[in-house]
Write a protein that holds these residues in place. Sequence first.
Motif, PDB file in Angstrom:
ATOM      1  N   ALA A  41      13.021  45.134   7.770  1.00  0.00           N
ATOM      2  CA  ALA A  41      12.465  45.343   6.428  1.00  0.00           C
ATOM      3  C   ALA A  41      11.681  46.654   6.372  1.00  0.00           C
ATOM      4  CB  ALA A  41      11.580  44.164   6.027  1.00  0.00           C
ATOM      5  N   VAL A  42      10.932  46.948   7.414  1.00  0.00           N
ATOM      6  CA  VAL A  42      10.181  48.215   7.471  1.00  0.00           C
ATOM      7  C   VAL A  42      11.148  49.400   7.470  1.00  0.00           C
ATOM      8  CG1 VAL A  42       8.697  49.633   8.957  1.00  0.00           C
ATOM      9  CG2 VAL A  42       8.135  47.227   8.569  1.00  0.00           C
ATOM     10  N   LEU A  43      12.214  49.298   8.249  1.00  0.00           N
ATOM     11  CA  LEU A  43      13.220  50.356   8.301  1.00  0.00           C
ATOM     12  C   LEU A  43      13.853  50.573   6.926  1.00  0.00           C
ATOM     13  CD1 LEU A  43      15.025  52.329   9.937  1.00  0.00           C
ATOM     14  CD2 LEU A  43      16.572  50.404  10.258  1.00  0.00           C
ATOM     15  N   GLU A  44      14.246  49.464   6.289  1.00  0.00           N
ATOM     16  CA  GLU A  44      14.870  49.580   4.967  1.00  0.00           C
ATOM     17  C   GLU A  44      13.898  50.149   3.935  1.00  0.00           C
ATOM     18  OE1 GLU A  44      18.245  46.698   3.825  1.00  0.00           O
ATOM     19  OE2 GLU A  44      16.708  45.474   4.841  1.00  0.00           O
ATOM     20  N   GLU A  45      12.637  49.770   4.049  1.00  0.00           N
ATOM     21  CA  GLU A  45      11.625  50.325   3.136  1.00  0.00           C
ATOM     22  C   GLU A  45      11.543  51.839   3.280  1.00  0.00           C
ATOM     23  OE1 GLU A  45       7.868  47.538   1.850  1.00  0.00           O
ATOM     24  OE2 GLU A  45       7.762  48.594   3.741  1.00  0.00           O
ATOM     25  N   ALA A  46      11.561  52.303   4.515  1.00  0.00           N
ATOM     26  CA  ALA A  46      11.516  53.742   4.763  1.00  0.00           C
ATOM     27  C   ALA A  46      12.748  54.427   4.180  1.00  0.00           C
ATOM     28  CB  ALA A  46      11.403  54.017   6.263  1.00  0.00           C
ATOM     29  N   GLN A  49      12.522  55.037   0.452  1.00  0.00           N
ATOM     30  CA  GLN A  49      11.623  56.114   0.010  1.00  0.00           C
ATOM     31  C   GLN A  49      12.408  57.316  -0.487  1.00  0.00           C
ATOM     32  OE1 GLN A  49       8.264  55.804  -0.164  1.00  0.00           O
ATOM     33  NE2 GLN A  49       8.537  53.707   0.566  1.00  0.00           N
ATOM     34  N   GLU A  50      13.614  57.479   0.027  1.00  0.00           N
ATOM     35  CA  GLU A  50      14.461  58.612  -0.348  1.00  0.00           C
ATOM     36  C   GLU A  50      15.234  58.366  -1.638  1.00  0.00           C
ATOM     37  OE1 GLU A  50      16.965  59.131   3.039  1.00  0.00           O
ATOM     38  OE2 GLU A  50      15.267  59.267   4.412  1.00  0.00           O
ATOM     39  N   LYS A  51      15.164  57.135  -2.159  1.00  0.00           N
ATOM     40  CA  LYS A  51      15.931  56.780  -3.362  1.00  0.00           C
ATOM     41  C   LYS A  51      15.060  56.908  -4.603  1.00  0.00           C
ATOM     42  CE  LYS A  51      19.375  55.787  -0.761  1.00  0.00           C
ATOM     43  NZ  LYS A  51      20.318  56.833  -0.545  1.00  0.00           N
ATOM     44  N   ASP A  52      15.721  56.935  -5.733  1.00  0.00           N
ATOM     45  CA  ASP A  52      15.045  57.064  -7.026  1.00  0.00           C
ATOM     46  C   ASP A  52      14.283  55.774  -7.336  1.00  0.00           C
ATOM     47  OD1 ASP A  52      14.226  57.601  -9.593  1.00  0.00           O
ATOM     48  OD2 ASP A  52      16.247  57.569 -10.468  1.00  0.00           O
ATOM     49  N   SER A  53      12.956  55.846  -7.329  1.00  0.00           N
ATOM     50  CA  SER A  53      12.130  54.654  -7.543  1.00  0.00           C
ATOM     51  C   SER A  53      12.191  54.147  -8.984  1.00  0.00           C
ATOM     52  CB  SER A  53      10.677  54.922  -7.148  1.00  0.00           C
ATOM     53  OG  SER A  53      10.151  55.973  -7.932  1.00  0.00           O
ATOM     54  N   SER A  54      12.694  54.968  -9.901  1.00  0.00           N
ATOM     55  CA  SER A  54      12.819  54.508 -11.292  1.00  0.00           C
ATOM     56  C   SER A  54      14.086  53.658 -11.496  1.00  0.00           C
ATOM     57  CB  SER A  54      12.828  55.699 -12.251  1.00  0.00           C
ATOM     58  OG  SER A  54      13.971  56.508 -12.022  1.00  0.00           O
TER      59      SER A  54
END
Length: 106
Positions: A41-46, A49-54
Amino acid sequence: MEMLLNSQEERCRMEVYNEYLRKIPQLLTQLETVEKMYEKAVLEEAMLQEKDSSDRSVALYADRLQRTKQQCLARMEDIRQQCRLIFQLKAQIEQESTALCKLMEK
């Protein structure tokens, strides 16, 4: 030769002790599994971060990962508490059992 398991209480104590010996590796395996889930889950969260948060799907997935991490942390703490208790109870039986004391003598 002296009989070590000569009372019902001592036989019951040994049964409980054996259950503890089986439970410890099971709990450690569960802990390993939950820790891996947390790390993923931590890896996927990181990676998110590179994806569009909107983006709605990114936000929903990030929320899911956050809940997964919280559940993992709670489960890890629960497993650790169970392990501590089992180790304490196992140690208590080792001290109280005449059979185990005799078997552990040099």
